[in-house]
Scaffold this motif. Structure first.
Motif, mmCIF file in Angstrom:
data_model
loop_
_atom_site.group_PDB
_atom_site.id
_atom_site.type_symbol
_atom_site.label_atom_id
_atom_site.label_comp_id
_atom_site.label_asym_id
_atom_site.label_seq_id
_atom_site.Cartn_x
_atom_site.Cartn_y
_atom_site.Cartn_z
ATOM 1 N N ASP A 146 29.427 33.312 47.260
ATOM 2 C CA ASP A 146 30.044 32.040 46.887
ATOM 3 C C ASP A 146 31.328 31.753 47.648
ATOM 4 N N GLY A 147 31.740 32.674 48.527
ATOM 5 C CA GLY A 147 32.929 32.454 49.339
ATOM 6 C C GLY A 147 34.235 32.697 48.620
ATOM 7 N N ALA A 148 34.176 33.222 47.399
ATOM 8 C CA ALA A 148 35.398 33.431 46.616
ATOM 9 C C ALA A 148 36.159 34.683 47.018
ATOM 10 N N GLY A 149 35.570 35.510 47.877
ATOM 11 C CA GLY A 149 36.244 36.729 48.305
ATOM 12 C C GLY A 149 36.187 37.817 47.250
ATOM 13 N N LEU A 150 37.098 38.775 47.377
ATOM 14 C CA LEU A 150 37.133 39.881 46.434
ATOM 15 C C LEU A 150 37.530 39.389 45.047
ATOM 16 N N LYS A 151 36.841 39.886 44.039
ATOM 17 C CA LYS A 151 37.083 39.403 42.676
ATOM 18 C C LYS A 151 37.656 40.514 41.805
ATOM 19 N N PRO A 152 38.651 40.203 41.004
ATOM 20 C CA PRO A 152 39.073 41.156 39.972
ATOM 21 C C PRO A 152 37.904 41.414 39.026
ATOM 22 N N PHE A 153 37.968 42.504 38.292
ATOM 23 C CA PHE A 153 36.850 42.906 37.452
ATOM 24 C C PHE A 153 36.394 41.803 36.508
ATOM 25 N N ALA A 154 37.324 41.144 35.823
ATOM 26 C CA ALA A 154 36.956 40.115 34.845
ATOM 27 C C ALA A 154 36.214 38.962 35.497
ATOM 28 N N ALA A 155 36.658 38.550 36.681
ATOM 29 C CA ALA A 155 35.992 37.456 37.384
ATOM 30 C C ALA A 155 34.628 37.884 37.899
ATOM 31 N N TRP A 156 34.537 39.121 38.379
ATOM 32 C CA TRP A 156 33.246 39.667 38.830
ATOM 33 C C TRP A 156 32.234 39.673 37.684
ATOM 34 N N LEU A 157 32.696 39.984 36.493
ATOM 35 C CA LEU A 157 31.817 40.047 35.337
ATOM 36 C C LEU A 157 31.467 38.655 34.812
ATOM 37 N N ASP A 158 32.432 37.758 34.757
ATOM 38 C CA ASP A 158 32.221 36.441 34.150
ATOM 39 C C ASP A 158 31.544 35.443 35.084
ATOM 40 N N PRO A 177 29.888 36.093 38.573
ATOM 41 C CA PRO A 177 29.450 36.752 39.806
ATOM 42 C C PRO A 177 28.542 35.851 40.641
ATOM 43 N N ASP A 178 28.636 35.995 41.955
ATOM 44 C CA ASP A 178 27.596 35.386 42.787
ATOM 45 C C ASP A 178 26.430 36.376 42.864
ATOM 46 N N ILE A 179 25.373 36.021 43.565
ATOM 47 C CA ILE A 179 24.191 36.883 43.626
ATOM 48 C C ILE A 179 24.525 38.211 44.299
ATOM 49 N N GLU A 180 25.329 38.129 45.338
ATOM 50 C CA GLU A 180 25.738 39.328 46.063
ATOM 51 C C GLU A 180 26.511 40.306 45.169
ATOM 52 N N ASP A 181 27.330 39.759 44.277
ATOM 53 C CA ASP A 181 28.135 40.601 43.385
ATOM 54 C C ASP A 181 27.278 41.491 42.493
ATOM 55 N N MET A 182 26.049 41.061 42.204
ATOM 56 C CA MET A 182 25.202 41.828 41.289
ATOM 57 C C MET A 182 24.883 43.215 41.832
ATOM 58 N N LEU A 183 24.946 43.383 43.155
ATOM 59 C CA LEU A 183 24.662 44.674 43.776
ATOM 60 C C LEU A 183 25.914 45.328 44.336
#
Length: 285
Positions: free
Chosen positions: A72-84, A86-92
């Motif tokens: 999604d182009g959001a870059g590195l995400k803090p844990f809470a944002a990664w959990l709430d 996530p883009d598709i890539e974040d799932m892996l």
């Protein structure tokens, strides 16, 4: 064409991650040991070949022509944002340690807990719109012991996979029965406790085992602060049977939910044959 099972095995060697306090490693940083977007996309396609066709750069192409962005182009995400969110890539982003023994997961290591809602709603339907129920079927849980009827999605063969798990668990010795029955439930269109995110149960891809023998981080002392001690009573023989059929275990999360298993083949090695006999394994200490 390379078979999906072989492609998944090869791509599995590429996926890894690194984590720091609160920020997850980026997908394109090779020095962090994290697989690039293309490898992550290819692994997802290999895991769901009936629904997904290919990737095209940053785009995941569904067989009906739908295109979804992997990053999604959001870059590195803090844990809470990664959990709430996530883009598709974040799932892996975090590797799932399939087949390992008992572990105490490091802080904020919850592999598979991030779920992109648009992806799963497209794949299984949105339960809040009544799209999941028409795709459900029922299976007999522990067919020679309880025959409890459980509702599971037929999409991606999830029901067939859970039925194979059920038959394998049914063959385990009686001392395992208390962990397995009665099952806590499968399909349930609800949000995850303490959030507004729809549970994996809302897609019909998850099962909870016997609640009386399970542990959940929100039940633990100190849960309000997020500082909880890891606890698990589920035998690894049970866990490994689920993993061989594409189900990840919530007991491999720092925010543990040991009764919980959900179908996430993109996070696991090639699946066991449905025709092959599945036996329990000796627990790893």
């Amino acid at each position: 064409m390379v078979p999906a099972s072989i492609l998944r095995a090869c791509l599995g060697l590429l996926l890894g991650c690194s984590a720091s306090h609160g920020t997850l490693a980026g997908p394109d940083n090779a020095s962090d040991g994290v697989a690039p977007t293309a490898a992550i996309g290819d692994r997802i396609v290999a895991a769901y070949p009936e629904a997904l066709e290919r990737t095209d750069g940053n785009w995941l192409i569904w067989r009906d022509g739908t295109r979804m962005a992997l990053d999604d182009g959001a870059g590195l995400k803090p844990f809470a944002a990664w959990l709430d969110n996530p883009d598709i890539e974040d799932m892996l982003r975090l590797p799932y340690p399939a087949g390992t023994g008992a572990i105490d997961p490091p802080s904020e290591s919850d592999p598979g807990r991030a779920r992109n809602r648009a992806f799963f709603n497209k794949m299984y339907g949105d339960c809040r719109k009544g799209e999941v129920k028409p795709r459900l079927t029922t299976i007999a849980w522990l067919p020679t012991k309880t025959r409890q009827q459980l509702a599971v999605t037929t999409v991606n063969g999830v029901a067939a996979r859970l039925e194979a798990v059920s038959k394998a668990l049914d063959r385990l010795p009686p001392e395992f029965d208390a962990f397995l029955a009665p099952a806590g439930g499968t399909y349930n269109c609800r949000t995850i406790a303490g959030t507004n995110r729809v549970s994996a149960h809302g897609w019909g891809i998850a099962i909870d085992l016997a609640v009386s023998r399970s542990d959940y981080w929100r039940w633990a002392p100190g849960a309000a602060s997020g500082k909880v001690a890891y606890r698990n009573r589920i035998p690894l023989e049970i866990v490994h049977i689920f993993e061989r059929h594409g189900f990840i275990w919530g007991g491999r999360w720092h925010h543990y939910d040991t009764m919980h298993f959900e179908y996430r083949p993109e996070l696991l090695p090639p699946l066991a044959s449905l025709e092959a006999a599945t036996e329990g394994q000796t627990p790893e200490k």
